[in-house]
Enzyme design. Sequence first.
Site, PDB file in Angstrom:
ATOM      1  N   TYR A 131       0.882  -1.173   0.000  1.00 26.43           N
ATOM      2  CA  TYR A 131       0.000   0.000   0.000  1.00 26.43           C
ATOM      3  C   TYR A 131       0.916   1.219   0.000  1.00 26.43           C
ATOM      4  O   TYR A 131       2.090   1.127  -0.368  1.00 26.43           O
ATOM      5  CB  TYR A 131      -0.907  -0.136   1.248  1.00 26.43           C
ATOM      6  CG  TYR A 131      -2.076   0.791   1.312  1.00 26.43           C
ATOM      7  CD1 TYR A 131      -3.077   0.772   0.349  1.00 26.43           C
ATOM      8  CD2 TYR A 131      -2.198   1.696   2.369  1.00 26.43           C
ATOM      9  CE1 TYR A 131      -4.159   1.637   0.432  1.00 26.43           C
ATOM     10  CE2 TYR A 131      -3.288   2.558   2.456  1.00 26.43           C
ATOM     11  CZ  TYR A 131      -4.255   2.527   1.481  1.00 26.43           C
ATOM     12  OH  TYR A 131      -5.321   3.384   1.559  1.00 26.43           O
ATOM     13  N   ARG A 184      -5.437  10.144 -11.344  1.00 27.36           N
ATOM     14  CA  ARG A 184      -4.818  10.862 -10.214  1.00 27.36           C
ATOM     15  C   ARG A 184      -4.372   9.819  -9.207  1.00 27.36           C
ATOM     16  O   ARG A 184      -5.069   9.500  -8.271  1.00 27.36           O
ATOM     17  CB  ARG A 184      -5.828  11.841  -9.607  1.00 27.36           C
ATOM     18  CG  ARG A 184      -5.290  12.831  -8.632  1.00 27.36           C
ATOM     19  CD  ARG A 184      -4.918  12.248  -7.258  1.00 27.36           C
ATOM     20  NE  ARG A 184      -6.009  12.087  -6.346  1.00 27.36           N
ATOM     21  CZ  ARG A 184      -6.071  11.098  -5.430  1.00 27.36           C
ATOM     22  NH1 ARG A 184      -5.140  10.164  -5.336  1.00 27.36           N
ATOM     23  NH2 ARG A 184      -7.103  11.014  -4.628  1.00 27.36           N
ATOM     24  N   LYS A 202      -5.385  -1.706  -2.783  1.00 30.02           N
ATOM     25  CA  LYS A 202      -6.605  -1.481  -1.977  1.00 30.02           C
ATOM     26  C   LYS A 202      -7.284  -2.821  -1.707  1.00 30.02           C
ATOM     27  O   LYS A 202      -7.777  -3.066  -0.602  1.00 30.02           O
ATOM     28  CB  LYS A 202      -7.569  -0.551  -2.725  1.00 30.02           C
ATOM     29  CG  LYS A 202      -7.076   0.874  -2.855  1.00 30.02           C
ATOM     30  CD  LYS A 202      -7.471   1.736  -1.654  1.00 30.02           C
ATOM     31  CE  LYS A 202      -6.826   3.113  -1.716  1.00 30.02           C
ATOM     32  NZ  LYS A 202      -7.086   3.952  -0.553  1.00 30.02           N
ATOM     33  N   GLU A 273     -11.712   4.780  -7.258  1.00 30.89           N
ATOM     34  CA  GLU A 273     -10.452   5.131  -6.603  1.00 30.89           C
ATOM     35  C   GLU A 273      -9.559   5.940  -7.528  1.00 30.89           C
ATOM     36  O   GLU A 273      -9.348   5.570  -8.690  1.00 30.89           O
ATOM     37  CB  GLU A 273      -9.735   3.827  -6.195  1.00 30.89           C
ATOM     38  CG  GLU A 273      -8.554   4.018  -5.283  1.00 30.89           C
ATOM     39  CD  GLU A 273      -8.960   4.495  -3.879  1.00 30.89           C
ATOM     40  OE1 GLU A 273      -9.881   3.918  -3.293  1.00 30.89           O
ATOM     41  OE2 GLU A 273      -8.336   5.454  -3.395  1.00 30.89           O
ATOM     42  N   ASP A 274      -9.034   7.019  -7.003  1.00 32.74           N
ATOM     43  CA  ASP A 274      -8.015   7.814  -7.691  1.00 32.74           C
ATOM     44  C   ASP A 274      -8.429   8.274  -9.087  1.00 32.74           C
ATOM     45  O   ASP A 274      -7.658   8.161 -10.052  1.00 32.74           O
ATOM     46  CB  ASP A 274      -6.667   7.069  -7.683  1.00 32.74           C
ATOM     47  CG  ASP A 274      -6.055   7.067  -6.280  1.00 32.74           C
ATOM     48  OD1 ASP A 274      -6.744   7.478  -5.322  1.00 32.74           O
ATOM     49  OD2 ASP A 274      -4.881   6.656  -6.139  1.00 32.74           O
ATOM     50  N   ASP A 296     -13.856   6.368  -2.658  1.00 34.44           N
ATOM     51  CA  ASP A 296     -13.015   6.279  -1.473  1.00 34.44           C
ATOM     52  C   ASP A 296     -12.311   7.598  -1.164  1.00 34.44           C
ATOM     53  O   ASP A 296     -12.194   7.998  -0.002  1.00 34.44           O
ATOM     54  CB  ASP A 296     -11.995   5.162  -1.706  1.00 34.44           C
ATOM     55  CG  ASP A 296     -11.083   4.939  -0.535  1.00 34.44           C
ATOM     56  OD1 ASP A 296     -11.559   5.051   0.601  1.00 34.44           O
ATOM     57  OD2 ASP A 296      -9.895   4.646  -0.759  1.00 34.44           O
ATOM     58  N   ASP A 297     -11.843   8.283  -2.198  1.00 33.90           N
ATOM     59  CA  ASP A 297     -11.066   9.513  -1.965  1.00 33.90           C
ATOM     60  C   ASP A 297     -11.934  10.630  -1.413  1.00 33.90           C
ATOM     61  O   ASP A 297     -11.476  11.433  -0.606  1.00 33.90           O
ATOM     62  CB  ASP A 297     -10.385   9.952  -3.271  1.00 33.90           C
ATOM     63  CG  ASP A 297      -9.437   8.881  -3.746  1.00 33.90           C
ATOM     64  OD1 ASP A 297      -8.443   8.630  -3.064  1.00 33.90           O
ATOM     65  OD2 ASP A 297      -9.733   8.237  -4.778  1.00 33.90           O
ATOM     66  N   ASN A 446      -0.284  11.643  -0.064  1.00 31.08           N
ATOM     67  CA  ASN A 446       0.519  10.444  -0.313  1.00 31.08           C
ATOM     68  C   ASN A 446       1.209  10.547  -1.673  1.00 31.08           C
ATOM     69  O   ASN A 446       0.732  11.279  -2.536  1.00 31.08           O
ATOM     70  CB  ASN A 446      -0.406   9.216  -0.337  1.00 31.08           C
ATOM     71  CG  ASN A 446      -1.082   8.994   0.992  1.00 31.08           C
ATOM     72  OD1 ASN A 446      -0.460   9.076   2.028  1.00 31.08           O
ATOM     73  ND2 ASN A 446      -2.377   8.729   0.957  1.00 31.08           N
TER      74      ASN A 446
HETATM   75  N1  LIG Z   1      -4.593  10.121   3.516  1.00 35.90           N
HETATM   76  C1  LIG Z   1      -5.594   9.693   2.773  1.00 35.90           C
HETATM   77  O1  LIG Z   1      -6.379   8.809   3.163  1.00 35.90           O
HETATM   78  C2  LIG Z   1      -5.823  10.287   1.432  1.00 35.90           C
HETATM   79  C3  LIG Z   1      -4.910  11.114   0.860  1.00 35.90           C
HETATM   80  N2  LIG Z   1      -5.142  11.651  -0.376  1.00 35.90           N
HETATM   81  C4  LIG Z   1      -4.093  12.473  -0.951  1.00 35.90           C
HETATM   82  O2  LIG Z   1      -4.556  13.786  -1.113  1.00 35.90           O
HETATM   83  C5  LIG Z   1      -3.890  14.397  -2.200  1.00 35.90           C
HETATM   84  C6  LIG Z   1      -4.905  15.137  -3.041  1.00 35.90           C
HETATM   85  O3  LIG Z   1      -5.872  14.261  -3.553  1.00 35.90           O
HETATM   86  P1  LIG Z   1      -7.123  14.844  -4.373  1.00 35.90           P
HETATM   87  O4  LIG Z   1      -7.903  15.792  -3.549  1.00 35.90           O
HETATM   88  O5  LIG Z   1      -7.854  13.716  -4.933  1.00 35.90           O
HETATM   89  O6  LIG Z   1      -6.363  15.622  -5.529  1.00 35.90           O
HETATM   90  P2  LIG Z   1      -6.873  16.774  -6.456  1.00 35.90           P
HETATM   91  O7  LIG Z   1      -5.927  16.848  -7.589  1.00 35.90           O
HETATM   92  O8  LIG Z   1      -8.322  16.583  -6.732  1.00 35.90           O
HETATM   93  O9  LIG Z   1      -6.719  18.105  -5.567  1.00 35.90           O
HETATM   94  C7  LIG Z   1      -5.515  18.692  -5.217  1.00 35.90           C
HETATM   95  C8  LIG Z   1      -5.822  20.093  -4.690  1.00 35.90           C
HETATM   96  O10 LIG Z   1      -4.646  20.632  -4.131  1.00 35.90           O
HETATM   97  C9  LIG Z   1      -4.501  21.965  -4.585  1.00 35.90           C
HETATM   98  N3  LIG Z   1      -3.093  22.368  -4.560  1.00 35.90           N
HETATM   99  C10 LIG Z   1      -2.117  22.046  -5.424  1.00 35.90           C
HETATM  100  N4  LIG Z   1      -0.969  22.654  -5.069  1.00 35.90           N
HETATM  101  C11 LIG Z   1      -1.226  23.366  -3.961  1.00 35.90           C
HETATM  102  C12 LIG Z   1      -0.455  24.219  -3.138  1.00 35.90           C
HETATM  103  N5  LIG Z   1       0.825  24.433  -3.385  1.00 35.90           N
HETATM  104  N6  LIG Z   1      -1.061  24.786  -2.070  1.00 35.90           N
HETATM  105  C13 LIG Z   1      -2.355  24.579  -1.808  1.00 35.90           C
HETATM  106  N7  LIG Z   1      -3.132  23.781  -2.559  1.00 35.90           N
HETATM  107  C14 LIG Z   1      -2.581  23.182  -3.617  1.00 35.90           C
HETATM  108  C15 LIG Z   1      -5.084  21.973  -5.975  1.00 35.90           C
HETATM  109  O11 LIG Z   1      -5.422  23.284  -6.408  1.00 35.90           O
HETATM  110  C16 LIG Z   1      -6.293  21.077  -5.749  1.00 35.90           C
HETATM  111  O12 LIG Z   1      -7.352  21.848  -5.249  1.00 35.90           O
HETATM  112  C17 LIG Z   1      -3.119  13.288  -2.908  1.00 35.90           C
HETATM  113  O13 LIG Z   1      -1.769  13.370  -2.556  1.00 35.90           O
HETATM  114  C18 LIG Z   1      -3.695  12.012  -2.323  1.00 35.90           C
HETATM  115  O14 LIG Z   1      -2.740  10.986  -2.237  1.00 35.90           O
HETATM  116  C19 LIG Z   1      -6.298  11.429  -1.067  1.00 35.90           C
HETATM  117  C20 LIG Z   1      -7.234  10.590  -0.550  1.00 35.90           C
HETATM  118  C21 LIG Z   1      -7.050   9.927   0.722  1.00 35.90           C
HETATM  119  C1  LIG Z   2      -5.017   6.878   0.320  1.00 35.87           C
HETATM  120  C2  LIG Z   2      -5.614   7.256  -0.937  1.00 35.87           C
HETATM  121  O1  LIG Z   2      -6.680   6.780  -1.293  1.00 35.87           O
HETATM  122  C3  LIG Z   2      -4.952   8.219  -1.774  1.00 35.87           C
HETATM  123  O2  LIG Z   2      -3.915   8.755  -1.394  1.00 35.87           O
HETATM  124  O3  LIG Z   2      -5.461   8.475  -2.871  1.00 35.87           O
HETATM  125 MG   LIG Z   3      -7.077   7.099  -3.328  1.00 37.26          MG
END
Ligand SMILES: NC(=O)C1=CN([C@@H]2O[C@H](COP(=O)(O)OP(=O)(O)OC[C@H]3O[C@@H](n4cnc5c(N)ncnc54)[C@H](O)[C@@H]3O)[C@@H](O)[C@H]2O)C=CC1
Ligand SMILES: CC(=O)C(=O)O
Ligand SMILES: [Mg+2]
Length: 604
Positions: A131, A184, A202, A273-274, A296-297, A446
């Site tokens: 993961y 993504r 996953k 997912e993603d 999930d996201d 991540n």
């Molecule tokens: N810990 C967890 O369980 C999860 C973590 N994530 C992580 O969250 C991150 C984002 O995922 P999504 O929302 O799906 O991506 P996304 O691409 O939909 O959104 C990213 C957002 O971040 C903003 N952004 C980019 N650069 C920035 C900066 N320098 N300062 C402020 N904002 C900025 C963008 O404008 C956009 O609004 C990924 O790295 C993903 O791995 C996502 C889902 C679950």
């Molecule tokens: C953990 C997860 O789903 C993500 O980073 O997109």
């Molecule tokens: Mg994800």
Amino acid sequence: MWSLTKFVASRLSRSRRFFSSVIPRPCIIQKRGADILHDPWINKDTGFPLTERNRLGLRVLLPPRVISFEQQYARFMESYRSLEKNTVSESDTSHVALAKWRILNRLHDRNETLYFRVLIDNIKDFAPIIYTPTVGLVCQNYSGLFRRPRGMYFSAKDKGEMMSMIYNWPAQMVDMIVLTDGSRILGLGDLGVHGIGIPIGKLDMYVAAAGLNPQRILPVMLDVGTNNLKLIEDPLYLGLRQPRLEGEEYLSTIDEFIEAVLTRWPKAIVQFEDFQMKWAFETLKRYRERFCMFNDDIQGTAGVALAGLLGTVRAQGRSLDDFPNQKIVVVGAGSAGLGVLSMAVQAVVRMTGNAETAAQKFFLLDKDGLITKERKNLDPAAVPFAKDPGLIAGLRDGDSLLEVVKKVKPDVLLGLSGVGGVFNEEVLKALRESGSNRPAIFAMSNPTMNAECTAVEAFKHAGENIVFASGSPFENVQLGNGKVGYVNQANNMYLFPGIGLGALLSGACIITDDMLQAAAECLASYMTDQDIEKGILYPSINSIRDITAKVGASVVRAAVAEEVAEGYGKVDPEELAYMSKEETVEYVRRNMWYPNYSPLVQKK
Ligand SMILES: NC(=O)C1=CN([C@@H]2O[C@H](COP(=O)(O)OP(=O)(O)OC[C@H]3O[C@@H](n4cnc5c(N)ncnc54)[C@H](O)[C@@H]3O)[C@@H](O)[C@H]2O)C=CC1
Ligand SMILES: CC(=O)C(=O)O
Ligand SMILES: [Mg+2]
């Protein structure tokens, strides 16, 4: 009448429990001889007993000694640990991580029963490999790592034929599908078909945490092209070398795939997912009332974050009713950030009964800084969180994170931006000055290199008194004088397995907000006050099976309460409705698969 039904149901449950724990169920197979050894679902390697070797045409195809499951387990772990020991001094950590992944993957491809046993028993060590973070590296290097296919790879070229293609999958039954279009992948962007590693990882977690049967899971890549030019130009890229489908063409491709899935497996649950943000929201809106699916996201992440935010209030020594007064700055206005804020707002509305002011204490930033009502071309999903510029003195659209932290003085900084290091030294020091008695930092992006800050940076610059959580794992931080800065892993892995399991075992026709809320509340209430005081917001990953059983049971009960449960197998909705909370947990546990060799019986 009612109590008689309840009595019979509980007797039935007891007898089922008795049989399932004592007599291993046989597995009916159609294969024979070498075909069995090449099928990881049923292969036992040197573990086939002599009677099975005779019955199934395996004699002389294996060395004569029979090795027990325990011996096979010990042998695998010994070779794994020796790799670890011999590579520990290597400076190239990616190289070591990939070597570990390769060893595990080879076992996965050969003998799934042994693979899942070692995964379950060593989940803390192996989750970071199958993961996040290593799975990200695997996706980035997928063309070089590819050996055997796993899952299904539908592409835009299969349009018009998906309904027949779905029958190419060898298993009769599928309970859970994790679907991606690779647009993504974690914080790594568009990885096209190479993103298949994510659904695989996953679903590994589904088996390990939720006890789904590995013969009934299906990772799917829907390859609609890629906008990653580097991949398109790479001669070894394994996907379609064309730009992504857009608009109606894209949606009709997903529609066709979903129709094919539901025709063959009407009760299968699909986890999206993603997907890049625009399609993540669009597909969720399009499908969530039509069949059993979730994103999930957006939804899994929201529940985990909400549980962590509620835990933070407790860690600050405040009553939960104080949650609406927490000032929370969310960095990242994508699918994950907006999902978190929507669920947090719902929680505030439930507590205060006031929808109008519910988002008042939440501040949202994207790559262009603070989002206010003055923002041009504001995404409709972000509108409810856009701030009135006059709300706090000097607050302006596009303010940098540092300016926002200085002006707002938040209690919580939550990152879902996908950008490593945006919580830099200045920002963390400004948070320290916020006046919050125990500020919290959620660096949830991540994989590890995309985390908004590291654990060490957080404790060093924001102070030893903080609460810290990250999406990918970090070691606890030694603060000196025997004090430890506790690192939480705020990752949707704490919820998606239970959401899927609860939906499956209730036979839910859709996944409602109440089911998701029940999952989040269950996770939030799992931790004791003593843990929370130490800054521990989430359980150890070693108890992931226990927490998943409880989350699954909460989801079952919410599905029943909302009348979307249609029952599972011979258990009908009435029987589910009569189960107490404890009986529901027991029902969920009983239905969790655990890896043991089953006797194989060949169907003539
Ligand atoms: N810990 C967890 O369980 C999860 C973590 N994530 C992580 O969250 C991150 C984002 O995922 P999504 O929302 O799906 O991506 P996304 O691409 O939909 O959104 C990213 C957002 O971040 C903003 N952004 C980019 N650069 C920035 C900066 N320098 N300062 C402020 N904002 C900025 C963008 O404008 C956009 O609004 C990924 O790295 C993903 O791995 C996502 C889902 C679950
Ligand atoms: C953990 C997860 O789903 C993500 O980073 O997109
Ligand atoms: Mg994800």
